[in-house]
Every structure is written in C-alpha cells, then in structure tokens.
Design a protein around this motif. Structure first.
Motif, PDB file in Angstrom:
ATOM      1  N   LEU A 172     -99.607 -47.750 -19.434  1.00 42.85           N
ATOM      2  CA  LEU A 172     -99.379 -48.796 -18.440  1.00 42.85           C
ATOM      3  C   LEU A 172     -97.915 -49.235 -18.472  1.00 42.85           C
ATOM      4  N   ALA A 173     -97.338 -49.277 -19.665  1.00 42.63           N
ATOM      5  CA  ALA A 173     -95.923 -49.665 -19.765  1.00 42.63           C
ATOM      6  C   ALA A 173     -95.066 -48.715 -18.924  1.00 42.63           C
ATOM      7  N   ARG A 174     -95.367 -47.405 -19.010  1.00 38.71           N
ATOM      8  CA  ARG A 174     -94.586 -46.418 -18.236  1.00 38.71           C
ATOM      9  C   ARG A 174     -94.804 -46.598 -16.733  1.00 38.71           C
ATOM     10  N   ILE A 175     -96.061 -46.870 -16.342  1.00 34.76           N
ATOM     11  CA  ILE A 175     -96.360 -47.086 -14.909  1.00 34.76           C
ATOM     12  C   ILE A 175     -95.532 -48.272 -14.402  1.00 34.76           C
ATOM     13  N   ILE A 176     -95.436 -49.320 -15.230  1.00 34.20           N
ATOM     14  CA  ILE A 176     -94.671 -50.511 -14.823  1.00 34.20           C
ATOM     15  C   ILE A 176     -93.183 -50.172 -14.716  1.00 34.20           C
ATOM     16  N   CYS A 177     -92.667 -49.422 -15.708  1.00 35.12           N
ATOM     17  CA  CYS A 177     -91.255 -49.017 -15.651  1.00 35.12           C
ATOM     18  C   CYS A 177     -90.960 -48.209 -14.388  1.00 35.12           C
ATOM     19  N   ASP A 178     -91.869 -47.286 -14.074  1.00 39.54           N
ATOM     20  CA  ASP A 178     -91.583 -46.355 -12.974  1.00 39.54           C
ATOM     21  C   ASP A 178     -91.827 -46.961 -11.600  1.00 39.54           C
ATOM     22  N   ASN A 179     -92.635 -48.013 -11.519  1.00 38.33           N
ATOM     23  CA  ASN A 179     -93.075 -48.447 -10.199  1.00 38.33           C
ATOM     24  C   ASN A 179     -92.883 -49.929  -9.884  1.00 38.33           C
ATOM     25  N   GLY A 180     -92.363 -50.691 -10.826  1.00 34.58           N
ATOM     26  CA  GLY A 180     -91.962 -52.055 -10.478  1.00 34.58           C
ATOM     27  C   GLY A 180     -90.792 -51.935  -9.501  1.00 34.58           C
ATOM     28  N   ASP A 181     -90.322 -53.061  -8.963  1.00 33.61           N
ATOM     29  CA  ASP A 181     -89.181 -52.962  -8.044  1.00 33.61           C
ATOM     30  C   ASP A 181     -87.942 -52.504  -8.812  1.00 33.61           C
ATOM     31  N   ARG A 182     -87.662 -53.145  -9.961  1.00 34.02           N
ATOM     32  CA  ARG A 182     -86.475 -52.791 -10.759  1.00 34.02           C
ATOM     33  C   ARG A 182     -86.683 -53.200 -12.211  1.00 34.02           C
ATOM     34  N   ILE A 183     -87.803 -52.810 -12.805  1.00 36.31           N
ATOM     35  CA  ILE A 183     -88.082 -53.200 -14.194  1.00 36.31           C
ATOM     36  C   ILE A 183     -87.268 -52.301 -15.140  1.00 36.31           C
ATOM     37  N   THR A 184     -86.595 -52.909 -16.110  1.00 33.33           N
ATOM     38  CA  THR A 184     -85.824 -52.088 -17.057  1.00 33.33           C
ATOM     39  C   THR A 184     -86.345 -52.227 -18.490  1.00 33.33           C
ATOM     40  N   GLN A 185     -87.138 -53.274 -18.730  1.00 38.66           N
ATOM     41  CA  GLN A 185     -87.639 -53.506 -20.093  1.00 38.66           C
ATOM     42  C   GLN A 185     -89.112 -53.856 -20.073  1.00 38.66           C
TER      43      GLN A 185
END
Ligand code: HEM
Length: 354
Positions: free
Chosen positions: A314-327
């Motif tokens: 899920l962490a990777r999904i958030i990194c790849d698909n948030g608007d601009r998540i970096t952490q």
C-alpha cells in the motif's frame, strides 16, 4: 484530468447545469462518494490501473488496448489481495491470523467463497467503530492545514478536488493513530443518520437477518457460555461496558451479536476481539481458498511475476499514485518514521514482457 488532478469520471446525472452541480464520482462501487478517505482510495487504485497500462504498453507495444486493460486489471486485483492478506488482515487479526486464516495451500474447489450472512450483517461492520470524529490533513513539508470533521468528509467529493487533492488526506491518515477503544463516535450515532444511528441500524440489520445472539457465537467459537454479565469479563474487560449491557439486556443470552462482539477487547496484537476474529478470519480464508483466481494460486501468474506482486504494498501504491507524495511510512497501516518513496520496493514490470 480536472483542476490539475487525475480524477474518476463524474456522475453526469448530478451535474445537469452549472447552477446545481455537485462533484460526484462514479466507480465500480456505489459507495465511492461516501467518505473522502474512501474516495481517495478509489482514486489511487484507478490511477494505479492507468499507470500499469502505460508501463505495460511501453514494455509490450504489440498488446491491444483490451489486453492492456485486462492485464492491468489482473495485476491491480492481485495487489489488492496481497495488501489485504499480507498487510491488513495480520493487523486486524493479530495472533488469530495464523489460526483463522493461516497459510495458503492452493485453490480448493469444495470451499464456498460466498460471503456469510453473519460476516456482512454483523461482524465486518466492526469497521464502523474505527471512524474518527476528526481527520487531520498534513501539507507538504509536514505543515498542518485545516482538517475536517467526519461528517464534513461524507458525500463531499468536491472537497477532494477543490481543497488540496489526495495528498493532505493520505498524509493525515498515515500519521494519525487508531482510535482506541473502537466505540461508535457521535458523528455516526447523532449526526449522520437523522433520527436513527449507525449502531442501531447494525443491530436492527442483524435482527432482520436472523443472526443468532452473541452468546451463540461465543459457543461456536469455543468461548465460555456466560450465565451472568460478569462471566463476560475475560473478553469484555470494561466494567462500564458490562454494566451498560446489564442495564440494556435482561440476560446475557439476549445480547445482540454486533453489540457483544464489538465490545470485546482485541486479541493479542490485533484490533478485534476473539468472537469477531472467529467470524472474520475464516471468512477471509474461504474468500481466498475458494477463489480459483486468487493471485497465489499456481498458474495465475508466473513464479517470477508472483515474486514481483509480493513486492507491492500500500505504501508503494500511495507513492506512485498520490498527487505528489514523496514520503511514506514503510508500512502504510503502521505509524512509523516517514521514509523517502525511493526506499519502498516496487514491482519490476519487465517480468511481463512477451
Ligand atoms: C466511512 C465511513 C462509513 C460509513 C458512513 C458507513 C456506513 C454504512 C451504512 C449506512 C451501511 C448500511 C447499513 C444497513 O443498512 O444495514 C453500511 C454497511 C456496512 N458497512 Fe459501513 N460505513 C463506513 C465504513 C465502514 C468500514 C470501515 C467497514 C469495515 C471495515 C464497514 C463495513 C460495513 C459492512 C460489512 C456493511 C454491510 C454491507 C452489506 O451488507 O452489503 N463500513 N455502512
């Protein structure tokens, strides 16, 4: 694209002219607009689908649009199963995961994978106790920004589009601890449902569906058969809760399944009590074991592809698909130090090259 964001399709029937237009999304599940958090997750997985399609297209330029759609859909389904069984359920079920879900031993055609009445009309509604009154939002560089009360976040997908997008909500979720104990919060008992409330609805729904009382489930789950309310003290530790039960029900065997079950204290390292774990765990085991397309069933993916799916999170999904998540935290469901997305493993899609 809308307002600089990749969004879901809008429900056109909710926007026939600009004077009376509400931003309402359509998705595979009609609950998509129910809560901003839920809408955010619908967005993330839709974006993940489209991200996979673009990557797969570069890797396999000869694939048709249909093939790209189906392969991406298959991978997203597998990622959701992997997150559910490897990240989510172990945290919900704690020590009961091993005994109630256990290791996967392949597809079993004799297992009925349909959803049990007691799961959907009762047990899995434990999630209603996780709802919080207030959700903080966190901007880039950890600046706090105005959060929202639960009710402000319901049926208001416009707040996502016009008020900062997915990221502040996701950062807020990842950095907010769970509520404990998981009791129904006033938003859903007093505010959202007019003259009724979500707890009452759940109790009534259990009765509509003819669910046996709480004590019957205790027996089926190997717990003691309580003669007095204090006989519940091993599972329901709070004297206040037992006292409230005594005031409400004439005898322990009258307690509704939902009420008794959500009042139990969690099992070791888990978030739900033993009776809930005994209904929820075996349901997920059947959902998995009776599914010929479960991602770990041999033949669904190649061994090399399977190893890649197991790297997703899920962490990777958030990194790849948030608007601009970096952490993100290493595990999205666990509070922890925020690390750079570069440190979160990702799938190597070249294993899908044909
Ligand atoms: C975001 C906040 C949520 C709201 C406002 C909400 C509200 C509702 C409502 C109104 C119903 C229909 C009740 C009925 O008529 O019987 C329902 C059903 C249900 N809810 Fe929630 N819910 C929320 C979150 C959750 C969560 C987090 C879970 C579980 C982890 C959950 C599990 C269920 C289940 C299993 C049902 C029954 C679905 C069915 O039978 O098809 N809900 N919820």
């Amino acid at each position: 694209m809308f307002n600089g964001q990749r969004v879901l399709p809008f429900d056109q029937t909710k926007c026939q002219n600009s004077a009376q237009c509400t931003a309402t999304f359509v998705a595979g599940d009609s609950r998509v607009n129910l809560f901003l958090g839920l809408t955010t997750f619908h967005l993330l997985f839709t974006r993940e689908h489209n991200r996979l399609v673009s990557r797969l297209q570069r890797i396999n330029p000869h694939w048709t649009g249909d093939r790209l759609f189906q392969e991406a859909r298959k991978i997203v389904g597998a990622q959701i199963q992997a997150i559910c069984f490897r990240e989510y359920l172990p945290k919900i079920l704690g020590s009961a995961f091993a005994t109630t879900v256990g290791t996967y031993r392949g597809y079993n055609p004799t297992v009925d994978s349909t959803i049990a009445n007691e799961f959907t009309a009762g047990a899995f509604r434990f999630g209603h106790g996780m709802i919080q009154e207030f959700y903080p939002r966190i901007a880039e560089n950890n600046r706090t920004m105005p959060g929202f009360n639960f009710v402000e976040g319901t049926l208001h997908s416009d707040k996502l589009i016009f008020n900062g997008g997915t990221d502040p909500i996701l950062r807020g979720f990842m950095q907010t601890p769970l509520k404990r104990p998981q009791r129904l919060t006033p938003s859903i008992t007093e505010q959202m449902f007019g003259s009724t409330d979500l707890g009452t609805i759940n109790i009534q729904r259990g009765r509509d569906h003819g669910l046996p009382p709480y004590v019957k489930f205790r027996q089926l789950c190997g717990l003691s058969n309580p003669r007095t309310f204090d006989d519940l003290s091993r599972e329901i530790l709070s004297t206040n809760a037992r006292e409230a039960l005594r005031r409400t029900y004439s005898a322990p065997d009258k307690i509704d399944f939902y009420v008794g079950a959500v009042l139990e204290d969690p099992v070791v390292r888990g978030l739900i009590g033993p009776t809930l774990a005994c209904v929820v765990g075996p349901q997920f085991a059947r959902t998995r074991d009776g599914d010929r397309f479960y991602f770990e069933n041999p033949g669904i993916f190649t061994r090399i592809q399977l190893a890649e799916i197991r790297r997703s999170s899920l962490a990777r999904i958030i990194c790849d698909n948030g608007d601009r998540i970096t952490q993100v935290p290493r595990e999205a469901f666990r509070l922890g130090p925020m690390v750079s997305c570069a440190e979160i493993p990702q799938m190597d899609l070249s294993k899908w090259k044909e």
